[in-house]
Design an enzyme around this catalytic site. Sequence first.
Site, PDB file in Angstrom:
ATOM      1  CG  HIS A  83      -5.063  -4.026 -34.811  1.00  0.00           C
ATOM      2  ND1 HIS A  83      -5.085  -5.354 -35.135  1.00  0.00           N
ATOM      3  CD2 HIS A  83      -4.002  -3.859 -33.982  1.00  0.00           C
ATOM      4  CE1 HIS A  83      -4.073  -5.971 -34.533  1.00  0.00           C
ATOM      5  NE2 HIS A  83      -3.412  -5.088 -33.820  1.00  0.00           N
ATOM      6  CG  ASP A  85      -5.874  -6.583 -38.739  1.00  0.00           C
ATOM      7  OD1 ASP A  85      -5.908  -5.666 -37.891  1.00  0.00           O
ATOM      8  OD2 ASP A  85      -4.869  -6.849 -39.410  1.00  0.00           O
ATOM      9  CG  ASP A 146      -1.874  -8.258 -31.801  1.00  0.00           C
ATOM     10  OD1 ASP A 146      -2.410  -7.156 -31.962  1.00  0.00           O
ATOM     11  OD2 ASP A 146      -0.804  -8.579 -32.360  1.00  0.00           O
ATOM     12  CD  GLU A 180      -1.002  -3.335 -36.215  1.00  0.00           C
ATOM     13  OE1 GLU A 180       0.061  -2.815 -35.840  1.00  0.00           O
ATOM     14  OE2 GLU A 180      -1.183  -4.572 -36.173  1.00  0.00           O
ATOM     15  CD  GLU A 181      -1.404  -8.129 -36.275  1.00  0.00           C
ATOM     16  OE1 GLU A 181      -0.202  -8.093 -36.604  1.00  0.00           O
ATOM     17  OE2 GLU A 181      -1.796  -8.145 -35.100  1.00  0.00           O
TER      18      GLU A 181
HETATM   19 ZN   LIG Z   1      -1.634  -5.542 -32.693  1.00  0.00          ZN
END
Ligand SMILES: [Zn+2]
Length: 416
Positions: A83, A85, A146, A180-181
């Site tokens: 992802h 974002d 992340d 995703e977050e």
């Molecule tokens: Zn993640």
Amino acid sequence: MEAEIGQSVSERFQRYVRYDTQSAEESKTYPSTEKQKDLGRRLAEELGELGLRDATIDQHGYVTATLTSNMDRVVPTIGLIAHMDTSPDVSGKNVNPIVHKNYSGQDIVLPGDSTQILRLSETPELKEQLGNDIITADGTTLLGADDKSGVAEIMDALCYLTKHPNVKHGTIKVAFTPDEEVGRGVEHFDVRGFGAQFAYTMDGEAISEVENETFCADSARVTFRGVSFHPGYAKGKLANSIKLASEFLEELPKNTDSPETTEKTEGYVHPHTIQGSVEETVVKFIIRDFELEGLKKREESLRALAEETASNHPRSTVRFEVEESYRNMKYVLEKYPEVVEKAIMAVRMAGLQPKLHSIRGGTDGAKLCYMDLPTPNLGSGMHNIHSKLEWISIQDMKKAVEVILNLVKVWSEAPD
Ligand SMILES: [Zn+2]
């Protein structure tokens, strides 16, 4: 000179984290923030430059591309997903990645805010990084490992494959997703159009970890109803739903079954919102358990407790409603054991000791599992995520690229 495994991963990573791709919880648009597409467009361009087919970004912000098989027999098509974002919790604007070369266990004081200090004593994972090169942000933002580490690792692996046509591989599908977050990463994802039979998200922490389990998750809404009456003349008539709700909450277990008292594979019930007046009080819960049976038991005892509380009070009633959130991905992955087995092989081939890991939460992969795309999660090397002390090592990112290439290899040897 010939490209090596992981050669471009650090440069790519440091470039991608400079894009502000923070998603937003309250947004009504998709993607939740338009700026995520800036990185998306760049990635689509780079995929095209690498020679992948159909490299594109769609109106939802999904970046997809295909690396065509170079084999003369058909093998399963696998997907690689990460992802774009970053978490709404910490700013991702003007991220300034800093490489701390040859880490020797010293405190790493982040230059933009000297109160942000990465300490070996507080971060056991750093013990494995002695001699490695650690990347952090400058202390004023998150880093965005992340999940831009996952993005960079997939890009570098693809770059390697395009530069080494002698390395055999089946068709590989790539997707970089937004949001995703904020739990909406696959909301518009076209699984059939994507065309992979199995996929892997590169969105876990330690590079030796293969995540094949998530919680089973539901939400519950408990509505207590009382009777409102003029308080001056309410004797024997008024029933206060606020008091009823607090009586109910008081009966919940104190030392077990809550997020603050559980870890590892333990489940919980968690009241997170309460809103009410005399007539009606609503308590909202999330309920979590790794087993579906355990989840249902928790719901039943919560329901029984609510009903018992209400039954002790004449003129009061309770309504108990449950809504499904997501299910443990293991129930799907168990039907396709080769998907996790091959991930374990790929990690082992990189010289690491593979560890199966359960996520105390959900992932995009968990949702994809229930959208007919079995998708476990692999570690990208990210640590201290969603914080200003987020870090990753260059050596771990290179290893993660190796794991991806091993995965491609073991699938190329699979019978169709
Ligand atoms: Zn993640």
